[in-house]
Design an enzyme around this catalytic site. Structure first.
Site, PDB file in Angstrom:
ATOM      1  N   HIS A 138       4.196  -5.320  43.475  1.00  0.00           N
ATOM      2  CA  HIS A 138       4.874  -4.840  42.278  1.00  0.00           C
ATOM      3  C   HIS A 138       5.569  -6.020  41.602  1.00  0.00           C
ATOM      4  O   HIS A 138       5.475  -7.161  42.084  1.00  0.00           O
ATOM      5  CB  HIS A 138       5.869  -3.724  42.635  1.00  0.00           C
ATOM      6  CG  HIS A 138       6.794  -4.091  43.763  1.00  0.00           C
ATOM      7  ND1 HIS A 138       7.719  -5.100  43.665  1.00  0.00           N
ATOM      8  CD2 HIS A 138       6.909  -3.609  45.028  1.00  0.00           C
ATOM      9  CE1 HIS A 138       8.387  -5.214  44.789  1.00  0.00           C
ATOM     10  NE2 HIS A 138       7.909  -4.323  45.657  1.00  0.00           N
TER      11      HIS A 138
ATOM     12  N   HIS B 145       7.432  -8.489  43.807  1.00  0.00           N
ATOM     13  CA  HIS B 145       6.565  -9.452  44.509  1.00  0.00           C
ATOM     14  C   HIS B 145       6.078 -10.535  43.550  1.00  0.00           C
ATOM     15  O   HIS B 145       6.033 -11.705  43.909  1.00  0.00           O
ATOM     16  CB  HIS B 145       5.320  -8.749  45.058  1.00  0.00           C
ATOM     17  CG  HIS B 145       5.580  -7.809  46.193  1.00  0.00           C
ATOM     18  ND1 HIS B 145       5.254  -6.480  46.132  1.00  0.00           N
ATOM     19  CD2 HIS B 145       6.104  -8.018  47.417  1.00  0.00           C
ATOM     20  CE1 HIS B 145       5.561  -5.896  47.282  1.00  0.00           C
ATOM     21  NE2 HIS B 145       6.089  -6.807  48.081  1.00  0.00           N
TER      22      HIS B 145
ATOM     23  N   SER C 211      10.478  -1.780  44.758  1.00  0.00           N
ATOM     24  CA  SER C 211      10.081  -1.614  46.153  1.00  0.00           C
ATOM     25  C   SER C 211       8.737  -0.895  46.162  1.00  0.00           C
ATOM     26  O   SER C 211       8.485  -0.042  45.308  1.00  0.00           O
ATOM     27  CB  SER C 211      11.122  -0.758  46.879  1.00  0.00           C
ATOM     28  OG  SER C 211      10.580  -0.201  48.057  1.00  0.00           O
TER      29      SER C 211
END
Ligand code: PAF
Length: 279
Positions: A34, A37, A185
């Site tokens: 996501h 990241h 997350s």
């Protein structure tokens, strides 16, 4: 971009890069990449010549009643995003190769694991430290980037690197948030639109607690009670913890001081979400 499954091949690639004088930067992930990241990956791009991202849903960091089986997996989507973000190597080992029959060596960062999430997720940080050390031995990075959303994980990895004399720079990257403030997350994908709106209260509660501290409230109890009230008003009843803690030892504080961390873990419809803010 190279996709490598075998441990030996990854080690050979790392050895060659080192011989050529390249600096290896590394972002370990469990996939379902996501925005958070992708920011870690962009940071990794700036810090190394060879950028390696691992994608491995690590079974040893999930408890028996946790979401290992349903953890989001999207390898094709992940490879596309990695390619677009300038990753050089994606390392995706198999469980069988990472944990072959007879595997029995684990790493424990004995004190730091006993706070916050460690109390609610027995064995979680032992699994994290073990897999991260294994990944470090395979990828051989000079620098590795971890998100500050998983603050306890970051502190545990920093401690492990120090205690075991690993020559790896560990970089903590600030929490990346969705539009409403919810910390990015992979588990957010379990949430409906309404659940996400409700979950964005977590960040609002953290901000309000920080404001309370800045107004002069030093009692950790008063600060966290305020946070609890905000969460409960939004319908978040399941609060694993909400604590003011020392930023290094993670020990719970009674009196807040500047630089302390307020850490929170809640469950919304069974989905466990964590977040934190620095006072
Ligand atoms: O933060 C994560 O995604 C994981 O805990 C990590 C560091 C990749 C280890 O499995």
């Amino acid at each position: 971009m190279k996709v490598v499954n075998s441990i030996k091949e990854m080690q050979n690639l790392a050895n060659e890069a080192k011989k050529a004088g390249k600096k290896i930067s590394f972002v370990p992930t469990m996939g379902a990449l996501h925005k958070g990241h992708l920011e870690l990956i962009s940071e990794g791009r700036k810090r190394g010549d060879l950028l390696v991202v691992s994608i491995f849903v690590n079974p040893t960091q999930f408890g028996p009643n946790e979401d290992f089986n349903r953890y989001p997996r999207d390898i094709e989507g992940d490879l596309k995003k990695a390619r677009e973000t300038g990753v050089d190597v994606v390392f995706t080992p198999t469980i069988e190769e990472m944990y072959p029959e007879g595997f029995q060596t684990y790493v424990e960062v004995s004190k730091l694991q006993n706070h916050l999430c460690g109390i609610f997720r027995h064995g979680h940080f032992r699994g994290v430290a073990t897999v991260v050390l294994k990944l470090f031995n395979i990828v051989k990075p000079d620098v590795a980037i971890f998100g500050e959303k998983d603050y306890q994980q970051l502190k545990i990895i920093q401690r492990m690197v120090k205690d075991l004399n690993l020559e790896i720079e560990i970089v903590g990257f600030p929490v990346v948030r969705e539009e409403g403030g919810l910390a990015c997350s992979s588990r957010n994908s379990y949430l409906s639109h309404e659940d996400k709106e409700c979950a964005s209260t977590i960040y609002r509660a953290l901000q309000e607690m920080k404001i309370e501290f800045e107004r002069g409230q030093l009692s950790a109890r008063e600060i966290t009670e305020k946070g609890k009230r905000i969460l409960k008003r939004a319908g978040i009843e399941e609060i694993d913890y909400i604590e003011v803690c020392d930023p290094e030892t993670l020990e719970s504080k009674q009196r807040a001081t500047k630089g302390d961390i307020v850490a929170v873990a809640v469950r919304i419809k069974g989905v466990r979400l964590i977040d934190n803010i620095k006072l």
